[in-house]
Design a protein around this motif. Structure first.
Motif, PDB file in Angstrom:
ATOM      1  N   ALA A   1       6.079   3.266  -4.821  1.00 12.10           N
ATOM      2  CA  ALA A   1       6.421   2.052  -5.750  1.00 12.10           C
ATOM      3  C   ALA A   1       7.014   2.598  -6.950  1.00 12.10           C
TER       4      ALA A   1
ATOM      5  N   SER B   1       5.847   5.582  -9.353  1.00 11.33           N
ATOM      6  CA  SER B   1       4.753   6.267  -8.443  1.00 11.33           C
ATOM      7  C   SER B   1       4.930   7.761  -8.658  1.00 11.33           C
TER       8      SER B   1
ATOM      9  N   GLY C   1       5.097   9.767   0.683  1.00  7.18           N
ATOM     10  CA  GLY C   1       4.755   8.638   0.234  1.00  7.18           C
ATOM     11  C   GLY C   1       3.749   8.632  -0.790  1.00  7.18           C
TER      12      GLY C   1
ATOM     13  N   GLU D   1       1.164   7.537  -3.223  1.00  2.00           N
ATOM     14  CA  GLU D   1       0.282   6.258  -3.137  1.00  2.00           C
ATOM     15  C   GLU D   1      -0.348   6.131  -4.478  1.00  2.00           C
TER      16      GLU D   1
ATOM     17  N   GLU E   1      -2.162  -0.147  -8.289  1.00  2.00           N
ATOM     18  CA  GLU E   1      -1.117  -0.976  -8.867  1.00  2.00           C
ATOM     19  C   GLU E   1      -1.358  -1.154 -10.616  1.00  2.00           C
TER      20      GLU E   1
ATOM     21  N   TYR F   1       8.927  -4.531  -4.312  1.00  2.15           N
ATOM     22  CA  TYR F   1       8.689  -3.427  -3.534  1.00  2.15           C
ATOM     23  C   TYR F   1       7.651  -3.524  -2.556  1.00  2.15           C
ATOM     24  N   HIS F   2       6.757  -4.646  -2.563  1.00  7.86           N
ATOM     25  CA  HIS F   2       5.703  -4.992  -1.697  1.00  7.86           C
ATOM     26  C   HIS F   2       6.550  -5.940  -0.492  1.00  7.86           C
TER      27      HIS F   2
ATOM     28  N   THR G   1      10.159  -3.254   0.395  1.00  6.82           N
ATOM     29  CA  THR G   1      10.192  -1.873   0.771  1.00  6.82           C
ATOM     30  C   THR G   1       9.067  -0.992   1.290  1.00  6.82           C
ATOM     31  N   SER G   2       7.743  -1.683   1.142  1.00  4.57           N
ATOM     32  CA  SER G   2       6.625  -1.190   1.671  1.00  4.57           C
ATOM     33  C   SER G   2       6.612  -1.289   3.154  1.00  4.57           C
TER      34      SER G   2
ATOM     35  N   GLN H   1       6.788   1.871   5.229  1.00  2.04           N
ATOM     36  CA  GLN H   1       5.800   2.878   5.582  1.00  2.04           C
ATOM     37  C   GLN H   1       5.281   2.738   7.036  1.00  2.04           C
TER      38      GLN H   1
END
Ligand code: AMP
Length: 192
Positions: free
Chosen positions: A9, A12, A115, A117, A120, A151-152, A155-156, A159
Motif C-alpha cells: 500500500a 508501506s 509484499g 504488509e 492501515e 489500493y484496496h 491493487t490488493s 496479492q
C-alpha cells in the motif's frame, strides 16, 4: 536476471526498501510514481495529465501507464541487464498481465513479488509524516484515504494473482528498516 516487484500500500516502505535492494543485486529501479513526478516537474504534457490523477489520489489509466513503463524499460535496457525492481507497478490486474507480456518479450518474467504488509493506521501515520517532510501534494489526509481505497479495490487483488503463481513473498513491513530489509533479502536470496 532478477526481476522483483516491490508491492504494498502507499506508505508501506516500497521506495525505502527499493533503495536498499539496488546495490546488493545490481538492479535497475523503476518507481512509476517518481517517473510521473519527474514529468510534472519538467512540465511535459504527460506530466499535466498525470497531475490531475495524482492530486485526486486516482490511478493513471492502464493503457497510458503501461506505455510509459514499456518506454522506460526500452530506454534503459543496458542498465537493466541484471534485472529490475518494479516499485509502484503493477497496480492493477491489467498492468500485471501487461508486465508479464512485456517481460516475456524482453527477458525472463517476474522472479518474486515482495509484499510489504503494514497495518492501515500505521500507513496513514507514515504518509502524513512524509507529507509534512516532503511536501508531496498527494500526502494529505483526504487524498491518502482515497489512495488507500484505490489500493484496496484495484491493487490488493494482485496479492492473490501473484500467490496463485507462487511468486508472492509476504514480508512484515513494520519494525526497523534494517530488520525489514533482512527479511526481504532472505526472501530474494531464496529465489536466486
Ligand atoms: P507512488 O509514488 O507510487 O505512491 O505513486 C503516486 C501516484 O502516482 C499514485 O497515487 C498514482 O496516481 C500514480 N501512479 C504511480 N504508479 C502508478 C501505476 N502503476 N498505475 C497508475 N497510477 C500510478
Amino acid at each position: 536476471m532478477l526481476n522483483i516487484v516491490i508491492f504494498g500500500a502507499p506508505g508501506s516502505g516500497k521506495g525505502t526498501q527499493s533503495d536498499n535492494l539496488i546495490k546488493p543485486y545490481g538492479l535497475f529501479h523503476i518507481s512509476t510514481g517518481d517517473v510521473l513526478r519527474d514529468h510534472i516537474k519538467r512540465g511535459t504534457e504527460l506530466g499535466t495529465t498525470a497531475k490531475a490523477y495524482i492530486d485526486k489520489g486516482q490511478l493513471i489509466p492502464d493503457e497510458l501507464m503501461i506505455g510509459i513503463l514499456a518506454s522506460v524499460l526500452d530506454d534503459n535496457a543496458d542498465k537493466a541487464s541484471k534485472g529490475v525492481i518494479f516499485d509502484g507497478f503493477p497496480r492493477t490486474i491489467a498492468q500485471a498481465e501487461a508486465l508479464e507480456k512485456m517481460l516475456k518479450e524482453r527477458n525472463p518474467g517476474v522472479s518474486a513479488v515482495v509484499g510489504l504488509e503494514v497495518p492501515e493506521d500505521e500507513l496513514v501515520e507514515r504518509l502524513i509524516k512524509r507529507g509534512k517532510e516532503s511536501g508531496r501534494s498527494d500526502d494529505n489526509l483526504e487524498t491518502i484515504k482515497g489512495r488507500l481505497q484505490v489500493y484496496h479495490s484495484q491493487t490488493s487483488p494482485l496479492q492473490d494473482f501473484y500467490k496463485q503463481k507462487g511468486l508472492y513473498k509476504a514480508i512484515k513491513g513494520t519494525g526497523s528498516i534494517d530488520g525489514i530489509f533482512a527479511d526481504i533479502k532472505a526472501a530474494v536470496d531464496a529465489v536466486l
